[in-house]
Design a protein around this motif. Structure first.
Motif, mmCIF file in Angstrom:
data_model
loop_
_atom_site.group_PDB
_atom_site.id
_atom_site.type_symbol
_atom_site.label_atom_id
_atom_site.label_comp_id
_atom_site.label_asym_id
_atom_site.label_seq_id
_atom_site.Cartn_x
_atom_site.Cartn_y
_atom_site.Cartn_z
ATOM 1 N N VAL A 131 -74.361 60.624 68.756
ATOM 2 C CA VAL A 131 -73.392 60.853 69.835
ATOM 3 C C VAL A 131 -72.204 61.651 69.310
ATOM 4 N N THR A 132 -71.702 61.298 68.129
ATOM 5 C CA THR A 132 -70.547 62.023 67.598
ATOM 6 C C THR A 132 -70.918 63.450 67.196
ATOM 7 N N ARG A 133 -72.164 63.677 66.806
ATOM 8 C CA ARG A 133 -72.604 65.049 66.530
ATOM 9 C C ARG A 133 -72.591 65.887 67.815
ATOM 10 N N LEU A 134 -72.991 65.279 68.917
ATOM 11 C CA LEU A 134 -72.909 66.003 70.191
ATOM 12 C C LEU A 134 -71.456 66.309 70.529
ATOM 13 N N HIS A 135 -70.572 65.350 70.317
ATOM 14 C CA HIS A 135 -69.144 65.598 70.550
ATOM 15 C C HIS A 135 -68.635 66.724 69.654
ATOM 16 N N ASN A 136 -69.114 66.765 68.422
ATOM 17 C CA ASN A 136 -68.735 67.832 67.500
ATOM 18 C C ASN A 136 -69.096 69.192 68.092
ATOM 19 N N ALA A 137 -70.303 69.287 68.646
ATOM 20 C CA ALA A 137 -70.749 70.537 69.267
ATOM 21 C C ALA A 137 -69.932 70.847 70.523
ATOM 22 N N ILE A 138 -69.597 69.826 71.283
ATOM 23 C CA ILE A 138 -68.759 70.024 72.473
ATOM 24 C C ILE A 138 -67.398 70.586 72.073
ATOM 25 N N SER A 139 -66.796 70.019 71.036
ATOM 26 C CA SER A 139 -65.499 70.522 70.558
ATOM 27 C C SER A 139 -65.611 71.958 70.061
ATOM 28 N N SER A 140 -66.749 72.291 69.435
ATOM 29 C CA SER A 140 -66.963 73.670 68.983
ATOM 30 C C SER A 140 -66.942 74.630 70.162
ATOM 31 N N VAL A 141 -67.630 74.265 71.222
ATOM 32 C CA VAL A 141 -67.623 75.097 72.435
ATOM 33 C C VAL A 141 -66.211 75.195 72.995
ATOM 34 N N GLY A 142 -65.508 74.068 73.021
ATOM 35 C CA GLY A 142 -64.156 74.066 73.569
ATOM 36 C C GLY A 142 -63.218 75.001 72.833
ATOM 37 N N ILE A 143 -63.297 75.014 71.504
ATOM 38 C CA ILE A 143 -62.431 75.892 70.712
ATOM 39 C C ILE A 143 -62.796 77.356 70.946
ATOM 40 N N MET A 144 -64.100 77.652 70.972
ATOM 41 C CA MET A 144 -64.513 79.043 71.222
ATOM 42 C C MET A 144 -64.025 79.525 72.584
ATOM 43 N N ARG A 145 -64.196 78.676 73.587
ATOM 44 C CA ARG A 145 -63.782 79.085 74.930
ATOM 45 C C ARG A 145 -62.275 79.271 75.015
ATOM 46 N N ARG A 146 -61.512 78.396 74.348
ATOM 47 C CA ARG A 146 -60.054 78.489 74.406
ATOM 48 C C ARG A 146 -59.543 79.787 73.767
ATOM 49 N N ILE A 147 -60.039 80.119 72.583
ATOM 50 C CA ILE A 147 -59.555 81.333 71.930
ATOM 51 C C ILE A 147 -59.962 82.564 72.721
ATOM 52 N N LEU A 148 -61.131 82.525 73.348
ATOM 53 C CA LEU A 148 -61.559 83.658 74.167
ATOM 54 C C LEU A 148 -60.701 83.815 75.405
ATOM 55 N N GLN A 149 -60.335 82.725 76.032
ATOM 56 C CA GLN A 149 -59.472 82.806 77.209
ATOM 57 C C GLN A 149 -58.121 83.421 76.859
#
Length: 617
Positions: A335-353
C-alpha cells in the motif's frame, strides 16, 4: 541619470511569478481517466468534489505546506527541570494537515468503499492533488493507509478462524485492534489517528530478515490487550509523531532455544506510541516505553519528523504468526509503495503546472517561452512522462480496489497483476519524478534554484521517492522474485494483459508504436525464459541478476505503453492521447537503453524480431 535606480535601486522590471490555479481542473489526464473509469452518476459526484479540493490544494494548502517547510519539527528531549519529555514539536500548519486528512477522507475513502471497486481510484485521484500541497503529510497518510490495510486483514482473519485451532488473539487484543482500525479510517478529526511503520534498524532496512534486532518478550500475565514487550532500537522511523505503529521484532522459538536469525523468528506487532497514565484508561498519556533519541537531518522531507527511537519494554500486540512477520509487513508495504507512486505523479504534475504557467509569463527574445519550440518540446517530454505515470498508477489503484470490493474472477485476476505491478510502478515513477522535477526547475532558470521561490523543495522531496519503500534495485529484485516464485505465471498474466490491450488498437492510427511495445514485451518474455530467471546458479543467472533493473524498467515502460494505447482507444480520448502513446512507445527500443541491455546476454535473435514468443512458464 535616470530615476529608476535612484531609490529602490532595482530597476523597473519585476518578473511575474508562476501562479498555481485549480490543480484538478488543470490535469487533463486525470480528469479523462476518471471519466473513463467511473459510471456517469458517480463521476458527476466525484468530479464536483475534486474541483472543490483542487481549489484548496492550489491555495490554502500550498500556504500551509510552505509553512511546514519553513518551520521543521524540533525535538525537546528534556524539560527545564531535567525531566525526560521527548517532545517532538511540529508547527500548527503540520498539525492542521491531520484534520484535512480526516475530513477529506484521504484514508477513509478506501475503506468505506462507497465507490465500490473504484474507491481506490477516487482515493488515488485525491491523493495526487494533495501530495505536493501536503507539506509531506502524504507520508503519514501512506503509512496510516498501510496500517489500516494490515489491521483489516488481521481482524478479518481472526473472524474467519473463530472456533478453529491455532494462535488467536484475546478478546481484549482484538477489540484494541478494532478500535485502532476505526481511528485510522475515521473522518472525525477528533478521532482520526495516524500510524508509523518501524522496520529499519542500524543494519539497514532492505534485508529485515537479517537486520531486525528488536526482540519481543511474551507477557506471562498480560494486564491489558498487550501480548509482548518490545525492546530494540529503530534507526529510521518516519512520522515520529504518529499515534501508533506497526513493526517487526524477533520472538524466541522454544524448539530453537534463544532468538534465531532470519525470517523464522520474526513476527509483526502493533503498538500505541502512548498509553493511559493510569489504570482507568482516562486522563493524560505516557510514552509506551519509547524515547526519541534524535531527529534526522535530511536532504529533503524536512517538514516530516523522522527519528531514531529506543524501545524499552514497549507494550505491543502480536499480529502475525512467528515466521510470518515479513509477509504481514508486505501487506502494509504494498500500500505504501502505491502511495509512493501517487506522490511521484503528484510532484510531476505540480512542477508541470507551474512550468506551463511560467512559460506564458516569461519573455525571451521578445516572445513568451510558450512560443519557443525548443521549450515546448522540453515540456512535452515531461508531460508524456507524467501521463504515462498517471495511467499506470490509476490502473493499479483500480486493481487494488477490485481485490477489496469485488469478488470472483475480477478479484482473482487482479491479484497476480498487483503482485508484479506494485514494485514496477514504484521503481519507474520514482525515477520519473526526480527527472521531471529536475527538468522543471531548469525551466525557471536561476529562479528555480532559489529557496524563497518555493521550487527547490519539490526536487529535494522527490529524491526520497526512489529510496523510501525500497530502492530501485530492491524493487527490481522484488520483481524478479515475483517472476521466479511461481515459474512465470505472474509475468505471463502481465504480458497477456498488455497484449490484450494492444489488440484493440488501430495500428493505422498508432503507427509503429504498437509494434515497438510488442517487441519490448517479447524481449522481456524471452529474457525471462532464456535468461535463467528461474534458477539461481550459473553465469547466465548472475547476468540476469545484474540486469534486473533493466528488465523491470523495460517491463514497466512497456506495460505503461499498453495502458496509454488502451486509453487512446476510449471513445472520450483526445488526439493528444494517441500522440502521447506513440511518443512513449518510441522510446522503448532506443539504442543503449534497457532493451539493448537485455538483448546483450541473449543469442543474436535480437529485438528487431517482432515475432518473439518464448514462454516464461
Amino acid at each position: 541619470m535616470t530615476d529608476e535606480y535612484r531609490s529602490a535601486r532595482t530597476g523597473g522590471f519585476v518578473q511575474e511569478a508562476p501562479r498555481l490555479t485549480n490543480t484538478f481542473v488543470q490535469d487533463r489526464t486525470l480528469r479523462s481517466m476518471l471519466r473513463r473509469f467511473l459510471p456517469a452518476a458517480m463521476h458527476v459526484q466525484v468530479e464536483a468534489d475534486l474541483i472543490r479540493f483542487g481549489e484548496l490544494c492550489a491555495g490554502e494548502l500550498v500556504a500551509a505546506a510552505l509553512s511546514c517547510e519553513d518551520n521543521p519539527p524540533v525535538l525537546e528531549q528534556y524539560s527545564a527541570w531535567g525531566a525526560r519529555v521527548d517532545d517532538v514539536r511540529t508547527c500548527p500548519a503540520w498539525r492542521s494537515m491531520k484534520s484535512v486528512c480526516a475530513t477529506e477522507g484521504l484514508v477513509a475513502t478506501a475503506y468505506e468503499r462507497a465507490y465500490g471497486e473504484a474507491s481506490r481510484v477516487v482515493q488515488a485521484a485525491k491523493l495526487m492533488l494533495f501530495a505536493p500541497s501536503s507539506g509531506l503529510y502524504s507520508c503519514p497518510v501512506a503509512m496510516t493507509d498501510g496500517a489500516a490495510k494490515a489491521l483489516e486483514g488481521v481482524i478479518a482473519r481472526e473472524r474467519s478462524s473463530c472456533g478453529h485451532s491455532g494462535r488467536s488473539l484475546s478478546r481484549l487484543a482484538l477489540d484494541e485492534l478494532r478500535r485502532a482500525f476505526e481511528r485510522l479510517t475515521s473522518r472525525d478529526p477528533a478521532l482520526f489517528a495516524t500510524s508509523g511503520q518501524w522496520m529499519t534498524e542500524r543494519m539497514g532496512g532492505s534485508d529485515v530478515a537479517a537486520a531486525t534486532d528488536t526482540h519481543a518478550t511474551p507477557l506471562s500475565r498480560p494486564a491489558n490487550a498487550a501480548t509482548h514487550e518490545l525492546s530494540g532500537y529503530k534507526w529510521f522511523t518516519s512520522a515520529t509523531d504518529a499515534d501508533m505503529a506497526i513493526t517487526l521484532a524477533r520472538v524466541a522459538v522454544p524448539e530453537s532455544g534463544p532468538r534465531v536469525a532470519g525470517n523464522a523468528s520474526l513476527a509483526a506487532f502493533f503498538l500505541w506510541t502512548k498509553l493511559p497514565a493510569n489504570d482507568t484508561g482516562t486522563g493524560s498519556l505516557r510514552a509506551n516505553g519509547l524515547t526519541v533519541e534524535r531527529l534526522k537531518r535530511k536532504l529533503g522531507t524536512r517538514q516530516l519528523p523522522t527519528g531514531e527511537l529506543l524501545l524499552d519494554r514497549a507494550q505491543a500486540i502480536q499480529l502475525s504468526d512467528v515466521g510470518r512477520g515479513v509477509p504481514e509487513i508486505m501487506v502494509l508495504a504494498n500500500v505504501t509503495r502505491l502511495h509512493n507512486a501517487i506522490s511521484s505523479v503528484g510532484i510531476m504534475r505540480r512542477i508541470l503546472q507551474l512550468c506551463r504557467d511560467y512559460s506564458r509569463r516569461r519573455i525571451v527574445d521578445g516572445r513568451p517561452l510558450c512560443e519557443h519550440s525548443l521549450h515546448i518540446h522540453t515540456l512535452a517530454k515531461m508531460e508524456v512522462e507524467a501521463r504515462a505515470a498517471t495511467v499506470l498508477v490509476l490502473h493499479i489503484a483500480l486493481l487494488l480496489g477490485r481485490t477489496e470490493a469485488s469478488t470472483g474472477d475480477k478479484a482473482a485476476d487482479a491479484e497476480p497483476l498487483l503482485r508484479i505491478l506494485t514494485p514496477l510502478a514504484k521503481l519507474l515513477t520514482a525515477k520519473q519524478a526526480v527527472q521531471v522535477a529536475s527538468e522543471g526547475l531548469e525551466a525557471f532558470g536561476g529562479a528555480g534554484y532559489l529557496e524563497d521561490a518555493g521550487l527547490p523543495m519539490l526536487l529535494r522531496d522527490a529524491q526520497v521517492l526512489p529510496i523510501w519503500e525500497g530502492t530501485t534495485n530492491v524493487n527490481a529484485l522484488d520483481v524478479l522474485r515475483s517472476v521466479r516464485g511461481n515459474r512465470g505465471s505472474v509475468l505471463r498474466a502481465l504480458i497477456d494483459d498488455a497484449r490484450t490491450k494492444l489488440a484493440t488498437v488501430d495500428t493505422s492510427i498508432a503507427g509503429t508504436g504498437v509494434g515497438a511495445v510488442s517487441q519490448a514485451l517479447a524481449l522481456c518474455e524471452r529474457f525471462a525464459a532464456e535468461g535463467a530467471l528461474f534458477t539461481r546458479e550459473g553465469n547466465t543467472a548472475k547476468a540476469s541478476g545484474v540486469l534486473a533493473r533493466d528488465f523491470a524498467m523495460l517491463l514497466a515502460r512497456a506495460y505503461a505503453a499498453s495502458l496509454l494505447f488502451e486509453h487512446s482507444t476510449w471513445r472520450g480520448a483526445s488526439a493528444g492521447d494517441i500522440v502521447t502513446a506513440r511518443r512513449w512507445a518510441s522510446g522503448l527500443l532506443l539504442e543503449g537503453g534497457h532493451a539493448a541491455a537485455l538483448a546483450s546476454i541473449l543469442p543474436p535473435l535480437g529485438i528487431a524480431d517482432g515475432g518473439l514468443s518464448g514462454s516464461a512458464a
